[in-house]
Design an enzyme around this catalytic site. Structure first.
Site, short mmCIF file in Angstrom:
data_model
loop_
_atom_site.label_atom_id
_atom_site.label_comp_id
_atom_site.label_asym_id
_atom_site.label_seq_id
_atom_site.Cartn_x
_atom_site.Cartn_y
_atom_site.Cartn_z
N HIS A 33 0.84 -1.20 0.00
CA HIS A 33 0.00 0.00 0.00
C HIS A 33 0.88 1.25 0.00
O HIS A 33 1.98 1.22 0.55
CB HIS A 33 -0.92 0.01 1.23
CG HIS A 33 -2.04 -0.98 1.09
ND1 HIS A 33 -3.23 -0.67 0.51
CD2 HIS A 33 -2.13 -2.27 1.46
CE1 HIS A 33 -4.01 -1.73 0.53
NE2 HIS A 33 -3.36 -2.70 1.11
N LYS A 48 -12.86 4.09 8.44
CA LYS A 48 -13.18 5.27 7.62
C LYS A 48 -14.69 5.43 7.50
O LYS A 48 -15.23 6.53 7.52
CB LYS A 48 -12.54 5.11 6.24
CG LYS A 48 -12.66 6.35 5.36
CD LYS A 48 -12.33 6.04 3.91
CE LYS A 48 -13.50 5.38 3.22
NZ LYS A 48 -13.34 5.28 1.75
#
Length: 947
Positions: free
Chosen positions: A153, A602
């Protein structure tokens, strides 16, 4: 928030040593700066450093304004140099801290007493004192599997070249710790350190070009070469030593408890294609072959070294019959190995064997290299090693033979280390997981069914209809011939991935390919779609005898809060499918389920995410248990608290009781990789702490674990609901909050920082919360010192649940002291709150074009921050944040005065960069972008967090 709430009260006694080392590094960096960049450059750095340190001690608006005016007068080149100076300082401070902690552990070992909590020594003593007998411990160890999975990532800002330079500084600094050094030797070492720091200063820490996936693959391989090939055998030795010390030997002198090889490694680098168009089938092949090349090279190096150590003569010992028979079998390639001298080393059997092994490994390695060069190379049938099992068999025969004639101590050295490596890494090095998003499979299946006439409109089918159709096709004896030209490019590539899986399993071994992870799993049909595609590629189905076979293991990934809440329905639908149950049994009857920490946080905030994940694990184990299926949970954790991060040992112990059945798998992302695995010494510590966490959490395999208290569960239900409501009220229902986020953080500029091959957004030019990926969401809030995803909503939840009732506060305090999950949650929250800085965050808020919006949104965030600090301190019953972790508190406190100038410089650069592009949208020359990107790197290094 009052300043004293952040200051640690109980300082660790040996911090003076660390401060002295940090000071030494700082002084040496200062000398390098003065010599290479001049007095004015060093003076500018010192003006900001000393000025912001003074402001931390006592705020002075006039001095603050003077410092900001000083920053405003600096040109781009000067700002870039200052940023690099502070960034290099943070790198050196990180090295000093890592070395200090390593020295502290070494000191405890040398003193001979019980070691730190989480060490093998402390854990084994604890188990023994609790009455765990040797046979029960053996049963537990035999079921262990500890599987860190390296991912690519876009969160690691450091280049491999920089990490290599930092490793050399670490080693030089460690030699400086020898108290026997004389003055002259110490001066020479200090001079070497200065030279190493100078090289680091001359090295560009920012990538000139965006990395390709191939670069990321090599970046991931770096850690095996740099530390893990050494750290893994050492970790096993430490565990064996602790077991012998605590549980002793049997009557024959053998350890009562044998340590199996339970460490395994996974990778997503080159296999994770979700949202990354650059991960093609060819890249996946490359990842497997590069991994195989690296591990074979390591074996070859070690076998070559052993040739010069195992020089036993037949005149001095008698090898075992089994070993001599293996040598006899090797005679068919002796001429090739010894180039005509087939009788070479006939009186030195182990040496002869090792030469033969070296030859066979070279043949295998050369075949891999020819494949990497694009050749369709075939493994030499008689001379090369076809599998790691063949090599392991030779190593074990040698080991047992040495033991048989009294050389067990010799066998226990480097030969045993090589056996441990081969057991751990095989020929594949790591299990390469494949990941793709569910809709890609659905679209591919729909195209295939239409092209073959099996179904004209798959999308129109209901979920039960899809499951019935896919189940029938997964076991069908024959399927209509598929014309690949009738499919779209995406569908052809998706199907080709499954063919690659088959080829790579044949090349590197069945363990070379790990799990097929389906992101955004919303239904059981999403798993069955993958099984159908596997059937088309020959990875699953029925053989000629009519028996079921399955060479793929599928892991559904549940990411959002909504997905986590529907996990029971999806798994129940899946495991009640007779066809899937047969396939699962054929593949080993182990169902892996992946849980996504990033997107759930999130989506609904840290409280709702943590609690829904906790409950989901219990649901998964209940369902798999009811269906008599083994289960392994795969935790998709990131580096930051907002993405499931935190100390590994404590995180494992915080899992629900009875859900860790000896196996745990979790992602290691971004900066976490370099912090844990850049140095052998730290890698051993991290692997040990993770392994002991797994051992403790797996007590349910040999004992009945204490279950969670019902009243605690009920309270967490209420807290999670209150926290989610507060978080969504800000992120989903506050008008303009996404504009605020994009304007006051460098999230738009992060996309220009060459730190990852994967796009930061799912959809370009989309400012929605659903479009931005969890990584830049966390990264942006961290850079602007809000760290919001890791704590927002906790204060409101605690305050509303308490209702100023002293008995309710007492209840929460008891939960904190007794329940590992709740303690870990609030401990991690304290870390995130300490890394936040509302005064600096308010400066970032001024970047917002709409002052009223900034005032409104920042006001809410600041208010929740104050509330959360107060409530968390009350529950933890402490006076300051991280009072219970003074080492970490000191580390963060030491960094803040150096973070302040960087943050303020970044704010200035963001403003200048954006103003330039508002005036000249097509401007090609931007003097501010280079220092701005460096500031992102520098702040990430200072906070030890990116995503």
């Amino acid at each position: 928030m009052k300043e004293d709430q952040l200051m640690p009260v109980n300082l660790p006694p040996r911090d003076k040593e660390l401060r002295a080392r940090v000071k030494l590094f700082g002084n040496l960096l200062g000398k390098v700066l003065k010599r290479l960049e001049g007095r004015r450059a060093l003076a500018a750095v010192e003006t900001l450093r000393k000025g912001f340190i003074a402001l931390r001690k006592q705020d002075d608006p006039a001095k603050r304004a003077k410092l900001m005016a000083f920053i405003d007068k600096l040109d781009a080149d000067s700002l870039e140099l200052i940023i690099r100076a502070f960034s290099t300082y943070f790198s050196l401070a990180n090295i000093a801290e890592e070395d200090f902690l390593y020295r502290e552990r070494r000191r405890q070992v040398s003193e001979g007493g019980p070691l730190w909590v989480g060490s093998f020594d402390h854990t084994l003593r604890e188990l023994h004192e609790q009455g765990i007998p040797a046979d029960s411990l053996q049963r537990l160890l035999d079921q262990l599997a500890y599987v860190p999975v390296f991912t690519a990532h876009p969160t690691e800002a450091r280049r491999r070249t920089v990490m290599e330079a930092q490793r050399r500084i670490f080693l030089a600094a460690d030699r400086l710790n020898d108290r026997r050094l004389g003055r002259e030797e110490r001066e020479e070492l200090t001079q070497e350190l200065e030279t190493r720091i100078q090289v680091l200063w001359r090295t560009n820490e920012v990538r000139v070009k965006k990395p390709q996936v191939q670069d990321e693959i090599k970046y991931g391989l770096f850690y095996f070469e740099e530390s893990l090939f050494n750290a893994v055998p050492i970790t096993y030795r430490f565990l064996e030593k602790a077991i012998r010390r605590t549980y002793g030997n049997d009557e024959a002198g053998n350890p009562r408890v044998r340590v199996p090889s339970f460490l395994r490694f996974g990778s997503w680098i080159g296999g994770d294609r979700d949202g990354n168009p650059n991960v093609t089938p060819a890249v996946t092949e490359l990842a497997c072959r590069l991994a195989m090349e690296q591990v074979l090279s390591e074996y070859l190096r070690r076998v070559s070294a052993l040739r010069h150590e195992l020089t036993h003569s037949l005149y001095m010992c008698q090898p075992s019959e089994a070993f001599l028979e293996s040598l006899e079998r090797d005679s068919n390639i002796a001429t090739a190995v010894f180039r005509g001298s087939a009788d070479r080393f006939e009186t030195e059997p182990y040496r002869r064997k090792l030469y033969i092994m070296r030859y066979r490994l070279t043949e295998t390695l050369n075949t891999v290299r020819r494949r990497l060069n694009g050749e369709n190379a075939v493994l030499p049938a008689n001379s090369a090693y076809a599998s790691a099992a063949e090599m392991l068999n030779d190593l074990r025969l040698m080991h047992d033979s040495l033991v048989s004639h009294g050389d067990a101590n010799v066998a226990a050295g480097k030969l045993t280390d090589l056996i441990r490596l081969a057991e751990t890494f095989g020929f594949h090095l790591f299990h390469l997981d494949i990941r793709q998003e569910s809709t890609v499979h659905g679209q591919t299946v729909a195209e295939i069914l239409k092209a073959t006439g099996l179904n004209e409109d798959y999308d129109a089918l209901s979920e039960p209809e899809r499951l019935a159709l896919l189940a029938r096709l997964a076991e069908a004896e024959e399927l209509p011939r598929l014309d690949g030209e009738a499919l779209s490019e995406t569908a052809r590539e998706t199907l080709e991935v499954f063919h690659v899986i088959g080829r790579m399993r044949a090349e590197v071994g069945p363990e070379g390919i790990g799990t097929y992870v389906i992101s955004m799993t919303h239904a059981a049909s999403h798993v069955m779609e993958v099984m159908f595609l596997a059937r088309l590629a020959g990875l699953a189905g029925r053989n000629e005898a009519g028996e079921c076979f399955c060479q793929i293991r599928v892991s559904p990934l549940f990411e959002t809060i909504e997905d986590l809440r529907h996990i029971e329905e999806v798994l129940e639908d899946l495991l009640t499918q007779p066809v899937y149950a047969r396939m699962l049994k054929a593949s080993g009857n182990l169902q892996e389920v992946m849980l996504g920490y990033s997107d759930s946080c999130k989506d609904g905030g840290i409280l709702a995410s943590s609690w829904n994940l906790y409950e989901a694990q219990q649901k998964i184990l209940r369902i798999t248990g009811a269906h008599h299926v083994a289960c392994r949970l795969f935790h998709g954790r990131g580096g930051t608290i907002g993405r499931g991060g935190g100390p590994t040992h404590e995180s494992i112990l915080a899992q629900p009781p009875g859900t860790v059945h000896g196996q745990i798998k979790f992602t290691e992302q971004g900066e976490v990789l370099s912090y844990k695995y850049s140095n052998v010494e730290t890698a051993v510590y991290e692997l040990s702490m993770g392994a002991t966490g797994l051992i403790k959490a797996s007590r349910c395999l040999i004992d009945n674990p204490p279950m969670d208290r019902r009243d605690y569960l009920g309270i967490m239900d209420e807290l999670a609901a209150l926290g989610e409501e507060a978080y969504r009220d800000l992120t989903d229902r506050t008008e303009g909050v996404l504009d605020y986020f994009y304007e006051i953080t460098p999230v738009q500029e992060i996309g220009q920082l060459n730190i990852g091959s994967r796009p930061s957004h799912r959809r370009k030019a989309d400012r929605s919360k659903s479009s931005i990926r969890a990584i830049p969401w966390v990264f942006g809030w961290a850079q602007s010192r809000h760290t919001l995803p890791a704590w927002y909503g906790i204060g409101t939840a605690l305050e509303r649940w308490r209702q100023n009732d002293p008995s309710r506060l007492a209840k929460l305090q008891t939960m904190y002291n007794e329940w590992p999950f709740f303690r870990s949650l609030l401990s991690n929250c304290q870390m995130a709150l300490t890394k936040a800085d509302m005064r600096t965050a308010e400066e970032y808020a001024r970047l917002c074009h709409d002052p009223e919006l900034a005032k409104r949104v920042f006001g809410r965030i600041h208010e929740e921050f104050e509330r959360t600090v107060t409530q968390v301190l009350n529950v933890a019953d402490t006076q300051t944040l991280l009072d219970e972790n003074p080492t970490l508190a000191l580390s963060l406190m030491r960094r803040n005065p150096y973070m302040d100038p960087l943050n303020h410089i970044q704010i200035t650069l963001l403003r200048r960069h954006r103003e330039l592009h508002e005036r000249q949208p097509e401007a090609e020359q931007d003097p501010w972008i280079s220092p701005l990107l460096r500031s992102i790197n520098a702040i990430a290094a200072g906070m030890r967090n990116t995503g």
